[in-house]
Design an enzyme around this catalytic site. Structure first.
Site, PDB file in Angstrom:
ATOM      1  N   HIS A  48       1.015  -1.157  -0.041  1.00 27.71           N
ATOM      2  CA  HIS A  48      -0.031  -0.121  -0.044  1.00 27.71           C
ATOM      3  C   HIS A  48       0.761   1.453   0.021  1.00 27.71           C
ATOM      4  CE1 HIS A  48      -2.935   3.132   1.029  1.00 27.71           C
ATOM      5  NE2 HIS A  48      -2.117   3.181   2.107  1.00 27.71           N
ATOM      6  N   HIS A  72       3.962   6.970   5.307  1.00 31.93           N
ATOM      7  CA  HIS A  72       2.801   7.781   5.879  1.00 31.93           C
ATOM      8  C   HIS A  72       2.012   6.756   6.890  1.00 31.93           C
ATOM      9  CE1 HIS A  72       0.632   5.309   2.941  1.00 31.93           C
ATOM     10  NE2 HIS A  72      -0.475   5.577   3.578  1.00 31.93           N
ATOM     11  N   ASP A  73       2.301   5.644   7.032  1.00 28.00           N
ATOM     12  CA  ASP A  73       1.342   4.793   7.803  1.00 28.00           C
ATOM     13  C   ASP A  73       2.263   4.238   9.177  1.00 28.00           C
ATOM     14  OD1 ASP A  73      -1.109   5.016   7.093  1.00 28.00           O
ATOM     15  OD2 ASP A  73      -1.056   3.201   5.672  1.00 28.00           O
ATOM     16  N   GLU A  76       1.168   5.455  12.640  1.00 34.56           N
ATOM     17  CA  GLU A  76      -0.176   4.966  13.215  1.00 34.56           C
ATOM     18  C   GLU A  76      -0.291   3.379  13.274  1.00 34.56           C
ATOM     19  OE1 GLU A  76      -4.439   5.309  11.164  1.00 34.56           O
ATOM     20  OE2 GLU A  76      -3.157   6.736  10.617  1.00 34.56           O
ATOM     21  N   ASP A  77       0.390   2.750  12.396  1.00 39.73           N
ATOM     22  CA  ASP A  77       0.313   1.407  12.109  1.00 39.73           C
ATOM     23  C   ASP A  77       1.508   0.282  12.670  1.00 39.73           C
ATOM     24  OD1 ASP A  77      -2.421   1.532  11.412  1.00 39.73           O
ATOM     25  OD2 ASP A  77      -1.738   1.619   9.234  1.00 39.73           O
ATOM     26  N   ASP A 139      -3.075   8.403  -0.807  1.00 35.84           N
ATOM     27  CA  ASP A 139      -3.385   7.526   0.118  1.00 35.84           C
ATOM     28  C   ASP A 139      -4.995   6.805  -0.050  1.00 35.84           C
ATOM     29  OD1 ASP A 139      -3.522   5.558   2.528  1.00 35.84           O
ATOM     30  OD2 ASP A 139      -4.313   7.271   3.697  1.00 35.84           O
TER      31      ASP A 139
END
Length: 761
Positions: A48, A72-73, A76-77, A139
């Protein structure tokens, strides 16, 4: 999955000076952090962010943006932190990644609140660095392309969110191709039947008009070439959702839509754009009213083109969009076009702020949206502000005001200034006075008519189309309601202080407020004015604070027989009663009358009665006497029942020195000072306001329901007569049973309600 070198080669194609080390480090770091994570499709999660980076390369963005696409993730993840990102990749990249990270562990009560707070954080980050928006849109685009792997319920929710927020954001930034794709995917999920019907019609059109499309393209190129204009002509088909939106907006059938096919004519200069218009209008018939010049007046998202519609071969309508190469780049890439790499030079992102009207407009909108709006309003206002379709109106001095389609003079006034909007009472549109509900059209000249004493009514919320106007209207209505409540609370407190003959200094006022759960005198008075704190608790706390002695009235007085067969009830000593002649002779009625004596318990159905009102007692064997006012609906069911009817009257000797609550209603003009006028009139009759309920029955009128305390029917009549003579009041009357029940219901179980026993008066 794309390899490291493939990603670097993509960037190198438009930026020979690519920072390979940065991209390689971001690639490896993101791959390691996401590790064995999987997406709903079963693919490795790292696929992704890699695809997001690939979309950003299509926009030809700078190295930092591509690195952010990969990272970018991670915060957060994964277990990555902002500090770690800053250390490895620099604070600039860390700030963008953090702006894209959702707020975690919010103590919120609904999904809408979480969505609003995350959107608020995202918009604030966008206002600091536009690359946050570009990465977020990339995204969302990849997530939408793979949305088929999500559960149906989540798929629908994400599609609706995309339609409401992210597609309009892309449109607001002029990224029309991305907006179309986001809308079409969402449209397919939200309304699959409509999507299928439109796609089938588009397939038919492309087959049916393939020859017409070729003919128009060829003739355009040849005719322009003969005039010395080098043009690139390309045919396009409108997106499914834009077709659906036009059908909905114009309320027409799909078969009636005749301009689903259009042409883009791209020439070398602005001068050639206008020359092309002359050639086209000479060659073909034009459709009246379909000419729009967005070159002289660009759209708010920087879009520039000349639009015209012609009747081509086979009487087929075709829309032409005439623009330069630079305009075409802006139309395709939107705000990203200002950051493109040109001639091998590095992209200068600061150029966006200087060149892009769209970004400046968005930052202004974000500043308004994030300035203190409540969570419940924030999403609504954001959606209203982001829609692209606009009209362009002018002030009498020629100032251009851009507003969303459907805007009214109210929106125009608030776009000028909040104070202008608040004091608007009318508008002249093109020199004619028209209603404020009139929807504005492009080119309208609007002059606002003002009154400094005017305040916006609540019903303007249904007329306003912009978030700024709605926010200002809500704020003004709240302030006006607070001001009215403060005035009423001040009056109630003043009456209590005057009655007791005492005064409050600032320290005592603060202590009184805190005792009643408020933080300040102002907050206390507003709560009293709004009815959240009654006058009785206020009087009780005031007595405690000032050391006032309670004057307790003793009600259980000795009972004696009186003349004419009347007897006083010992339970309350407030009533006298007798059995009227002709009493029905049912067995239960006779048994009940046989038990009648001075000491029996009495239950009064209060319903706002005062001394002087006619009362009726209902008596059954072995039960307390039930006393009702003569107008009570409860007596209707007793007419044919086997009960004893007893004539009950007030004992005026015992009732005259007490106050009794009753309820009155009226309609009042919605204007400043109306509450003060009513309370002054009631006070002039020496009655006391105990409680208040207000209801808006129209934008200009309120219904007011007052619980007041009076000595008897004569004083109540005086109050009603005084109010009926007051200007701005109508329908003044005693409340019916239903209205009285809304504000006060008192039940006497053999004794007076405690408010009549312990009385500070």
């Amino acid at each position: 999955m794309m390899r490291q070198y493939e990603l670097v080669e993509r960037v190198q194609a438009y930026n020979p000076n690519v920072d390979e080390q940065l991209l390689n480090k971001a690639y490896v770091y993101a791959m390691q952090k996401h590790g064995s994570q999987k997406r709903a499709s079963g693919d490795p999660y790292f696929n992704h962010p890699l695809e997001v980076a690939a979309i950003l390369t299509e926009l030809k963005l700078d190295d930092a943006s591509i690195a952010v696409g990969l990272l970018h993730d991670t915060i957060e993840d994964t277990d990555a932190t902002r500090a770690e990102i800053d250390q490895l990749f620099g604070a600039e990249i860390g700030a963008i990644v953090d702006g894209l990270t959702k707020i975690e562990r919010l103590n919120l009560v609904s999904r809408e609140e979480a969505q609003a707070e995350n959107l608020r954080k995202l918009l604030l980050a966008i206002s600091q660095d536009v690359r946050v928006l570009l990465v977020k849109l990339a995204d969302r685009l990849h997530n939408m392309r793979t949305l088929q792997y999500m559960p149906p319920e989540k798929r629908t929710r994400i599609a609706q969110e995309t339609m409401d927020i992210y597609a309009p954001l892309a449109g607001r930034m002029g990224m029309q191709d991305m907006r179309n794709e986001l809308e079409d995917i969402s449209f397919k999920i939200l309304q699959p039947d409509h999507y299928a019907a439109i796609m089938a019609r588009l397939d038919e059109l492309q087959n049916e008009y393939a020859e017409t499309i070729s003919t128009i393209s060829t003739e355009l190129s040849e005719r322009l070439g003969a005039e010395g204009i080098t043009a690139r002509v390309k045919a396009r088909v409108k997106s499914p959702y834009s077709i659906f939106a036009k059908i909905e907006r114009k309320s027409i059938a799909l078969e009636q839509l005749s301009d689903m096919i259009g042409f883009r004519v791209i020439v070398g200069s602005i001068e050639e754009c206008y020359r092309t218009v002359g050639v086209v209008h000479t060659k073909w018939k034009v459709v009246p009213g379909r000419f729009k010049d967005y070159i002289s007046v660009p759209k708010h998202n920087d879009y520039q083109s000349i639009h015209t519609t012609i009747v081509g071969p086979g009487r087929q309508r075709a829309e032409l969009q005439i623009r330069t190469e630079e305009m075409d780049r802006v139309a395709e890439f939107g705000i990203a076009a200002h950051a493109l790499y040109k001639d091998g030079a590095s992209a200068d992102l600061s150029r966006i702020e200087n060149e892009s009207q769209a970004y400046g407009s968005l930052r202004s909108t974000i500043a308004h949206l994030t300035a203190g709006n409540s969570t419940e309003d924030f999403l609504e206002y954001t959606k209203l502000e982001l829609f692209q379709d606009q009209v362009f109106c002018f002030t009498p001095r020629g100032r251009l005001i851009a507003l969303p389609r459907g805007a009214t003079p109210i929106d125009f006034a608030y776009a000028l200034h909040t104070d202008i909007g608040d004091t608007t009472v009318g508008a002249k549109i093109n020199g004619s006075i028209l209603p404020l509900v009139t929807q504005l059209r492009s080119g309208d000249e609007v002059e606002i008519i003002r009154d400094q004493n005017h305040l916006p009514p609540m019903n303007w919320l249904g007329i306003a189309a912009t978030g700024k106007a709605r926010a200002a209207i809500r704020r003004s209505v709240r302030q006006a309601a607070t001001s009215r409540a403060l005035g009423l609370g001040e009056h109630v407190l003043s009456m209590l202080l005057e009655r007791e003959g005492v005064m409050l200094d600032d320290t005592e006022a603060k202590a009184l407020a805190e005792a009643l759960g408020s933080t300040s005198r102002r907050e206390l008075l507003i709560a009293v004015g709004e009815g959240k704190i009654g006058s009785e608790p206020l009087a009780a706390e005031l007595a405690k604070l000032k050391g006032l002695r309670k004057r307790r009235r003793k009600l259980d007085l000795p009972v004696a027989d009186t003349a004419d067969g009347w007897f006083a009830l010992r339970a309350t000593d407030l009533f006298r009663f007798r059995v009227p002649g002709g009493q029905r002779s049912g067995p239960n009625a006779k048994a009940a009358l046989a038990q009648l004596d001075f000491h029996m318990p009495v239950t009064v159905s209060w319903e706002g009665v005062v001394p002087g009102d006619r009362l009726v007692g209902i008596l059954q064997p072995d039960t307390p006497m039930l006393v009702y006012p003569i107008h009570s609906d409860a007596l209707i069911d007793k007419h044919d029942s086997d009960v004893a009817w007893v004539d009950v009257r007030w004992n005026q000797n015992r009732a005259e020195d007490r106050l009794y609550p009753t309820v009155i209603t009226m309609e009042s003009v919605n204007k400043p000072g109306s509450l003060a006028q009513i309370s002054t009139a009631i006070a002039a009759c020496e009655a006391n306001i105990n409680n208040l309920v207000m209801r808006m029955i129209s934008p200009d009128f309120h219904q007011m329901i007052f619980e007041i305390e009076v000595r008897d029917l004569a004083q109540l009549t005086d109050v009603l007569a005084t109010l009926k003579r007051s200007p701005g009041l109508s329908a003044v009357q005693r409340a019916g049973i239903r209205e009285a029940g809304m504000i006060s219901t008192l039940e006497w179980d053999g004794k007076i309600d405690k408010r009549f026993v312990d009385d500070d008066r």
